[in-house]
Scaffold this motif. Structure first.
Motif, PDB file in Angstrom:
ATOM      1  N   ASP A  22       0.830  -1.205   0.000  1.00  0.00           N
ATOM      2  CA  ASP A  22       0.000   0.000   0.000  1.00  0.00           C
ATOM      3  C   ASP A  22       0.866   1.256   0.000  1.00  0.00           C
ATOM      4  O   ASP A  22       0.530   2.246  -0.655  1.00  0.00           O
ATOM      5  CB  ASP A  22      -0.923   0.009   1.222  1.00  0.00           C
ATOM      6  CG  ASP A  22      -2.097  -0.950   1.056  1.00  0.00           C
ATOM      7  OD1 ASP A  22      -2.272  -1.476  -0.063  1.00  0.00           O
ATOM      8  OD2 ASP A  22      -2.840  -1.169   2.039  1.00  0.00           O
TER       9      ASP A  22
ATOM     10  N   TYR B 146      -5.234  -1.725  -4.702  1.00  0.00           N
ATOM     11  CA  TYR B 146      -5.110  -0.393  -4.098  1.00  0.00           C
ATOM     12  C   TYR B 146      -5.935   0.625  -4.879  1.00  0.00           C
ATOM     13  O   TYR B 146      -6.675   1.426  -4.296  1.00  0.00           O
ATOM     14  CB  TYR B 146      -3.642   0.030  -4.063  1.00  0.00           C
ATOM     15  CG  TYR B 146      -3.436   1.469  -3.653  1.00  0.00           C
ATOM     16  CD1 TYR B 146      -3.309   1.822  -2.313  1.00  0.00           C
ATOM     17  CD2 TYR B 146      -3.382   2.481  -4.609  1.00  0.00           C
ATOM     18  CE1 TYR B 146      -3.138   3.141  -1.934  1.00  0.00           C
ATOM     19  CE2 TYR B 146      -3.206   3.811  -4.239  1.00  0.00           C
ATOM     20  CZ  TYR B 146      -3.092   4.128  -2.908  1.00  0.00           C
ATOM     21  OH  TYR B 146      -2.933   5.446  -2.539  1.00  0.00           O
TER      22      TYR B 146
ATOM     23  N   ARG C 200       0.859   6.271  -7.059  1.00  0.00           N
ATOM     24  CA  ARG C 200      -0.261   7.158  -7.417  1.00  0.00           C
ATOM     25  C   ARG C 200       0.154   8.626  -7.312  1.00  0.00           C
ATOM     26  O   ARG C 200      -0.204   9.445  -8.168  1.00  0.00           O
ATOM     27  CB  ARG C 200      -1.480   6.890  -6.522  1.00  0.00           C
ATOM     28  CG  ARG C 200      -2.740   7.642  -6.989  1.00  0.00           C
ATOM     29  CD  ARG C 200      -3.939   7.276  -6.149  1.00  0.00           C
ATOM     30  NE  ARG C 200      -3.853   7.838  -4.823  1.00  0.00           N
ATOM     31  CZ  ARG C 200      -4.163   9.100  -4.513  1.00  0.00           C
ATOM     32  NH1 ARG C 200      -4.564   9.936  -5.470  1.00  0.00           N
ATOM     33  NH2 ARG C 200      -4.066   9.535  -3.280  1.00  0.00           N
TER      34      ARG C 200
ATOM     35  N   TYR D 276      -9.144   2.759  -3.637  1.00  0.00           N
ATOM     36  CA  TYR D 276      -9.109   4.223  -3.691  1.00  0.00           C
ATOM     37  C   TYR D 276     -10.300   4.777  -4.466  1.00  0.00           C
ATOM     38  O   TYR D 276     -10.995   5.699  -4.015  1.00  0.00           O
ATOM     39  CB  TYR D 276      -7.805   4.694  -4.331  1.00  0.00           C
ATOM     40  CG  TYR D 276      -7.781   6.175  -4.643  1.00  0.00           C
ATOM     41  CD1 TYR D 276      -7.593   7.116  -3.622  1.00  0.00           C
ATOM     42  CD2 TYR D 276      -7.954   6.634  -5.945  1.00  0.00           C
ATOM     43  CE1 TYR D 276      -7.602   8.470  -3.906  1.00  0.00           C
ATOM     44  CE2 TYR D 276      -7.943   7.988  -6.231  1.00  0.00           C
ATOM     45  CZ  TYR D 276      -7.771   8.900  -5.208  1.00  0.00           C
ATOM     46  OH  TYR D 276      -7.775  10.239  -5.500  1.00  0.00           O
TER      47      TYR D 276
ATOM     48  N   SER E 178       0.685   3.880  -2.980  1.00  0.00           N
ATOM     49  CA  SER E 178       0.377   5.278  -2.668  1.00  0.00           C
ATOM     50  C   SER E 178       1.421   6.197  -3.288  1.00  0.00           C
ATOM     51  O   SER E 178       1.094   7.256  -3.854  1.00  0.00           O
ATOM     52  CB  SER E 178       0.328   5.480  -1.150  1.00  0.00           C
ATOM     53  OG  SER E 178       0.102   6.840  -0.828  1.00  0.00           O
TER      54      SER E 178
END
Length: 248
Positions: free
Chosen positions: A33, A61, A40, A65, A37
């Motif tokens: 994760d 993930y 992203r 989201y 993150s």
């Protein structure tokens, strides 16, 4: 006695093994994760550059989201900053203070389509996406719909500048109207002469045409950097989140 101790030792061994196994799985999930993150963040800031699918390790993930509170909250925050800027603009009253919106993943959400196609992990398929567009069932992105209505009340002239093609006009208009959008000045779609152009060039050229018509493009909202960059850019640009796909 020895048998009881053996059973107790075996029980403790199994319990400890399960605890360690669960901890390793949780650490692995947490690490994944954290990486996703960061991925992203990097794709949203355009540090990744060109990419054509969501990394396999990040599909879950991205799904969490997009279907959870994160995507909604991020979209609302972007819209709030856009509205905050819009309220500082002195509207001249001549109808020339303009705001440009992209359509897909900006005004309308294609999440129902991407939920059936791997949340960005599958290669893009023009045919199936065109069939989805023809249904005119994409829901409004609520934060953008609220912003749209506020901008209209403030006196902005609204243009929609989309990468969709002219043959999709009727379906796009129907979808927008069904979701509560109305009273826009112009919906600009790709014409035959625009086919094959990079989105950055196509949208820059269309914005330049608006400027040459005397419009002052105060704001521009889009989910892709190609919606916002290039030439003939707006006074302020507002990037919405989209970890599903990238359009250069």
């Amino acid at each position: 006695m020895a048998k009881s101790q053996l059973l107790l030792s075996l029980f403790l061994f199994i319990s400890i093994s399960e605890t360690i196994s669960q901890s390793i799985i949780q650490l692995s999930r947490d690490h994944n994760d954290v990486y996703c993150s960061s991925w992203r963040f990097s794709e949203e800031t355009n540090d990744v550059g060109y990419w054509d699918h969501v990394p396999s390790r990040c599909v879950s993930y991205v799904q969490d989201y997009m279907t959870g509170d994160g995507y909604r909250s991020d979209s609302e925050v972007v819209a709030s900053y856009a509205l905050g800027f819009a309220k500082t603009v002195e509207i001249a009253g001549d109808g020339k203070d303009a705001w440009v919106f992209d359509v897909d993943e900006t005004l309308l959400s294609n999440l129902p389509y991407y939920a059936l196609h791997g949340f960005g992990s599958e290669p893009f398929d023009d045919l199936s996406f065109d069939e989805w567009v023809d249904l005119a069932e994409a829901p409004a992105l609520q934060a953008s719909l609220n912003l749209y209505k506020e901008l209209k009340q403030l006196g902005f002239t609204v243009f929609m500048l989309t990468g969709r093609s002219e043959y999709q006009r009727n379906a796009t208009v129907k979808n927008l109207q069904l979701e509560g959008y109305s009273d826009w000045e112009r919906l600009i779609l790709r014409e035959s002469s625009d086919q094959g152009k990079p989105a950055t060039l196509y949208k820059s050229q269309r914005r330049l045409e608006l400027i040459n018509e005397g419009y002052r493009i105060q704001g521009n909202s889009g989910d892709q950097w190609s919606d916002l960059s290039g030439f003939a850019v707006s006074e302020r640009s507002f990037k919405l989140p989209n970890p599903l796909y990238y359009i250069p």
